[in-house]
Design an enzyme around this catalytic site. Structure first.
Site, short mmCIF file in Angstrom:
data_model
loop_
_atom_site.label_atom_id
_atom_site.label_comp_id
_atom_site.label_asym_id
_atom_site.label_seq_id
_atom_site.Cartn_x
_atom_site.Cartn_y
_atom_site.Cartn_z
N ASP A 430 -3.46 4.52 9.39
CA ASP A 430 -3.11 3.34 8.60
C ASP A 430 -4.16 2.26 8.74
O ASP A 430 -4.42 1.50 7.81
CB ASP A 430 -1.74 2.81 9.03
CG ASP A 430 -1.69 2.45 10.51
OD1 ASP A 430 -2.32 3.16 11.32
OD2 ASP A 430 -1.02 1.47 10.89
N ARG A 434 -6.16 -2.10 15.32
CA ARG A 434 -5.14 -2.66 16.20
C ARG A 434 -4.48 -1.55 17.02
O ARG A 434 -4.91 -0.39 17.03
CB ARG A 434 -4.12 -3.44 15.39
CG ARG A 434 -3.23 -2.61 14.50
CD ARG A 434 -2.38 -3.49 13.59
NE ARG A 434 -1.51 -2.72 12.74
CZ ARG A 434 -1.08 -3.14 11.56
NH1 ARG A 434 -1.46 -4.31 11.08
NH2 ARG A 434 -0.26 -2.39 10.83
N ASP A 435 -3.40 -1.92 17.71
CA ASP A 435 -2.69 -0.97 18.56
C ASP A 435 -1.73 -0.13 17.73
O ASP A 435 -0.53 -0.16 17.90
CB ASP A 435 -1.93 -1.71 19.67
CG ASP A 435 -0.95 -2.73 19.13
OD1 ASP A 435 -1.02 -3.04 17.91
OD2 ASP A 435 -0.10 -3.22 19.90
N GLU A 436 -2.31 0.65 16.82
CA GLU A 436 -1.50 1.52 15.96
C GLU A 436 -2.33 2.75 15.61
O GLU A 436 -2.28 3.75 16.31
CB GLU A 436 -1.07 0.76 14.70
CG GLU A 436 0.05 1.44 13.95
CD GLU A 436 0.81 0.47 13.05
OE1 GLU A 436 1.67 0.94 12.29
OE2 GLU A 436 0.54 -0.75 13.10
N ASP A 443 1.42 6.09 3.75
CA ASP A 443 0.10 5.61 3.38
C ASP A 443 -0.72 6.74 2.75
O ASP A 443 -1.37 6.55 1.71
CB ASP A 443 -0.63 5.06 4.60
CG ASP A 443 0.11 3.92 5.27
OD1 ASP A 443 1.32 4.07 5.55
OD2 ASP A 443 -0.52 2.86 5.51
N TRP A 501 7.55 7.96 2.22
CA TRP A 501 6.88 8.48 3.40
C TRP A 501 7.11 9.99 3.51
O TRP A 501 6.17 10.78 3.50
CB TRP A 501 7.38 7.73 4.64
CG TRP A 501 6.68 6.41 4.81
CD1 TRP A 501 5.71 6.12 5.73
CD2 TRP A 501 6.89 5.22 4.05
NE1 TRP A 501 5.29 4.82 5.56
CE2 TRP A 501 5.99 4.24 4.54
CE3 TRP A 501 7.73 4.88 2.99
CZ2 TRP A 501 5.92 2.95 4.02
CZ3 TRP A 501 7.66 3.59 2.46
CH2 TRP A 501 6.76 2.65 2.98
N GLU A 714 -4.04 -4.67 4.20
CA GLU A 714 -2.65 -4.21 4.35
C GLU A 714 -1.71 -5.03 3.48
O GLU A 714 -0.77 -4.50 2.88
CB GLU A 714 -2.22 -4.31 5.81
CG GLU A 714 -0.80 -3.86 6.06
CD GLU A 714 -0.42 -3.90 7.53
OE1 GLU A 714 0.52 -3.19 7.91
OE2 GLU A 714 -1.08 -4.64 8.30
N HIS A 735 -6.75 -1.33 5.35
CA HIS A 735 -5.67 -0.41 5.00
C HIS A 735 -5.99 0.17 3.62
O HIS A 735 -6.41 -0.58 2.75
CB HIS A 735 -4.34 -1.18 4.91
CG HIS A 735 -3.39 -0.94 6.02
ND1 HIS A 735 -3.66 -1.34 7.31
CD2 HIS A 735 -2.15 -0.40 6.06
CE1 HIS A 735 -2.62 -1.02 8.09
NE2 HIS A 735 -1.69 -0.45 7.35
#
Length: 836
Positions: A430, A434-436, A443, A501, A714, A735
């Site tokens: 995605d 960051r922390d992802e 997506d 999704w 995003e 994103h």
């Protein structure tokens, strides 16, 4: 013999390691040119093959092609005898991160060996529980990064293969393996995340197969003959960065370690989990030079590389003796400082401690998403000779290009390309910063048509979809990201089928088939797709309306509360039911392509039932949707859910009214954005579609360009017009989901799309509009490059088209009936209708 009939002969030169080559020639009749079955017996482990082809179209055999080459890896589990090796004790804790998580020093492993003769070939196979790089005689092996990548480790573990023939030397050689936390035990996930998702210990396995010119062979494998110690990497994490102490670095450390290290611990390697890659590895694909370096006067420098991207810094440390240099990364500046709030718990900080000697350094086992870097601890003047940025992502082959007369739209398209590159990092993520950085299914689902035009994504997606099917089968549920591990709040939600999704299971394989003609991809994923639609059917119940399950809906609708994107203006159950009908319809088409008539009838019936239920529930007799939103009309139009032509026409006009009333500002989230432009153009509202495209007020695609974006965001307003961040706790400037408009740019603005699977037939259907007076696109189809370019010259559309050999074209210009064309170059001139 008709035009499309042909004979093909294959010259196959095969060679097993240590054996002489054999040559066979195989003939085959038929007109298939791509994805044809392998004409000979399967390759054995390590076997290499060269293939040339010659074609007879009816006038005799043509010349032989240049040879293609391939090599098999270690296919059979019994071909592996290596063990996993790990440190004999707990890895040292070197520091705590800002959230109090302990950072551990990764071990390294080494051994020496002596060659027994003159080497003919040598292949090194490596994998890890963690990430790994190999060194032979002090020099790095290959150019892959983050090997072996991230798969669903419970089900599959990839291995990498390297030709190291030229790196071996007569006599004694050293072989070393450096490992890092990677996805195995490193910090993963949002909301504080988690550590040790797959295990707390790092391990590596290697098998070196050496073949000598006299026909003998030698195998070096990871076993109890190896040694372990710790080197210059003090800690390394994908989110938090790498700490490196160059004072502890030693050239050809592997030779020394075998004399000074500690015996390793061994554990069995389950070779049934091992698999070779189907897509390209992560590599450094480009290097960026700073466009601005600013001395802040307080020991800090802010470096701007001019482009948001995924990668890491390369430093040339001339004059930096016994210094501690800290690198912090961010995508944007806020109040002229690094905007680190969007990183959340990702430190994104690299630290280099230098020694007495200058060095060229970059981290080994981390990756960041950034445009700006803050450098502190640098003595003297920092220049663009000292610092560069290595662009890193999966090394996908570029396949598609687009350009038009509007420079802002061109920059938008370039932003889409960069977001693809930044987020196709071993899995489709995605965001890269960051922390992802998770493999979110929604997506990818909305963006797959754009990505598959721009790049060859087939092998890359095959790997990820294999994991998706494995996770789905184990969990009996389609997780929101793959590979899956639980994170809150999603772990506490019901395991419901989440539309948009989970629909990736059926919709994206259909996209891959349409763009490549790959029926095997459809076939492999068909069971996963049917499990998904059955889950949706059970959850919806007999009324076929998806109101009984948790849904994300039209995620990040610009009108939703920035802190609560679950609350969109379009009913999330409307979105889910529309997708239910559409996915059932696509699955019926898939069953037809696979030759499954009973399944086709089943899914067609289901699609019709849902379509009727949707119309009763959400569509008014006057063509007004119950939710009067751009997304509702877009879904209903593109998914063909209107009950009749009258309501379709009325609904299309209402969508155009909404666009005009908003002055072209977008009002859609993840569900509506990929569809709204098509909904307008397919119903004759080309002007309104271009109004959306070329709007510059927030929210719009071009607002992000004018606000300085170099990738897609995003949120439509991740950076507000006043320069502040919107919902910094969930804002990314890289994103690709809203870049799904790229597919419409390719198909409608330029006008090129597949009309049959794999571009065997190609539709050329430009629809000029707005301020754009010219456009062009090229796509390297499986049959070769296809191209279209058009220009509006005084009201006449001048169009040039190129159709590759083996394919055919359909030309569909405004105001004309479609006409077929054959391979080759074509020119058309067509007057454009003027508005009254």
């Amino acid at each position: 013999m008709s035009e499309r009939q042909q004979r093909t002969r294959f010259e196959i030169i095969r060679q097993r390691p240590g054996s002489a080559a054999t040559t066979t020639v195989v003939e085959r009749e038929g007109d298939e040119q791509v994805l044809t079955p392998w004409p000979d017996t399967p390759l054995a482990d390590g076997e290499r093959v060269r293939v040339r082809i010659s074609v007879d179209h009816g006038a005799g055999w043509g010349p032989w092609s240049d040879p293609g080459t391939a090599e098999a890896g270690l296919i059979a589990p019994e071909s592996w005898s290596a063990a996993f090796i790990s440190s004999p004790g707990a890895d040292p804790i070197t520091r705590e991160d800002p959230q109090g998580r302990t950072m551990r020093q990764p071990p390294r492993f080494a051994r020496t060996f002596t060659l027994a003769g003159t080497v003919a070939s040598a292949r090194l196979y490596i994998t890890a529980q963690g990430v790994v790089q190999a060194e032979v005689n002090g020099h790095r092996v290959g150019e892959e990064e983050l090997t072996p990548g991230w798969t669903s480790y419970r089900h599959r573990l990839r291995y990498a293969t390297f030709d190291i023939t030229d790196q071996l030397q007569p006599g004694e050689n050293s072989l070393g393996l450096l490992v890092g936390d990677g996805w195995w035990r490193g910090h993963l996930g949002f909301g504080g995340g988690t550590m040790d998702v797959y295990g707390s210990e790092l391990a590596a396995a290697a098998q070196l197969e050496i073949f000598y010119q006299d026909g003998t062979a030698q195998r070096i494998k990871t076993d109890d003959q190896w040694r372990s110690d710790y080197g210059a990497i003090m800690s390394s994490g994908l989110y938090d960065g790498e700490h490196f102490d160059a004072r502890l670095d030693t050239f050809d450390w592997a030779r020394l370690t075998t004399r000074t290290g500690t015996p390793v611990r061994t554990q069995p390697l389950d070779a049934t989990l091992l698999t070779s890659p189907t897509g390209p590895p992560v590599t450094t694909t480009d290097e960026l030079t700073a466009v601005q370096i600013e001395d802040r006067g307080d020991g800090r420098w802010i470096v701007d590389f001019g482009q948001n991207h995924s990668g890491r810094i390369r430093l040339h440390t001339l004059g930096q003796r016994n210094a501690t240099i800290t690198l912090r990364h961010a995508e944007v500046l806020e109040n002229d400082e690094l905007a680190v709030a969007p990183l959340r718990d990702a430190a994104a900080t690299d630290v280099l401690i230098t020694g007495d000697e200058p060095l060229q350094w970059e981290p080994r086992f981390t990756i960041h998403g950034y445009r700006f870097v803050e450098v502190s601890g640098w003595t003297g003047t920092l220049t663009d000779q000292h610092i560069h940025s290595a662009v890193m992502h999966s090394d996908l082959e570029r396949r598609g290009w687009f350009e038009c007369s509007n420079p802002l739209v061109n920059r938008l398209h370039e932003n889409i390309v960069w977001s693809t590159r930044s987020n196709f990092v071993d899995i489709p993520t995605d965001c890269p910063q960051r922390d992802e950085r998770l493999g979110w299914t929604g997506d990818l689902q909305v963006f797959a048509p754009t990505a598959s035009f721009l790049f060859d994504t087939t092998g890359f997606l095959q790997s990820w979809f294999t994991d998706l099917a494995a996770e789905q089968a184990e969990l009996q549920w389609m997780p929101p990201w793959v590979p899956y591990f639980p994170l809150e709040p999603f772990a506490s939600l019901p395991r419901d089928p989440s539309a948009v999704w989970g629909d990736v299971a059926a919709l994206t394989p259909a996209v891959v088939h349409a763009r490549t003609g790959d029926l095997d991809f459809l076939r492999r994923q068909y069971e996963s797709a049917t499990q998904w639609i059955r889950h949706v059917e059970r959850a919806a119940g007999p009324d076929r309306i998806c109101r009984r399950s948790e849904q994300l809906g039209d995620w990040l609708d610009p009108a939703a509360d920035p802190e609560n994107p679950f609350v969109a203006t379009t009913d999330k159950y409307l979105v889910a039911t529309a997708y239910f009908a559409h996915t059932a319809h696509v699955l019926a088409e898939t069953a037809s392509a696979l030759g499954l008539p009973e399944d086709e009838a089943t899914w067609s019936t289901l699609a019709a039932e849902v379509r009727d239920a949707y119309a009763r529930e959400y569509v008014g007799a006057d063509g007004r949707m119950r939710d009067d939103t751009q997304t509702a009309y877009a879904l209903t139009t593109v998914f063909d859910l209107w009950p009749d032509q009258e309501t379709r026409a009325a609904g299309a006009e209402r969508l155009a009214d909404l666009v005009r009333a908003s002055n072209g500002r977008i009002a859609t989230g993840f569900a509506g954005t990929p569809l709204v432009s098509d909904a307008l153009t397919s119903t004759g509202h080309v002007d309104e579609a271009y109004q959306l495209l070329e709007a510059t007020e927030c929210p719009s695609w071009l607002y992000t360009v004018l606000a300085g974006g170099t990738t897609t965001w995003e949120r439509w307003d991740s950076l507000r017009p006043d320069g502040s961040l919107n919902a910094a706790s969930m804002t990314s400037f890289n994103h690709y989901a809203f870049g799904a408009v790229g597919d419409w740019l390719h198909r409608t603005v330029a006008g090129i799309a597949p009309a049959a699977p794999g571009y065997r037939s190609i539709r050329f259907a430009p629809r000029p509009g707005g301020s754009i007076t010219s456009a062009s696109a090229t796509h390297h189809t499986p049959y070769g490059p296809a191209h279209i370019s058009w220009v509006n010259v005084d009201g006449t559309l001048q169009v040039d088209i190129a159709v590759p050999s083996g394919a055919e074209g359909i030309v569909d210009l405004p105001g004309t009936d479609p006409q077929p064309i054959g391979p080759g170059a074509h020119h058309f001139a067509q007057p454009l209708l003027q508005e009254a």
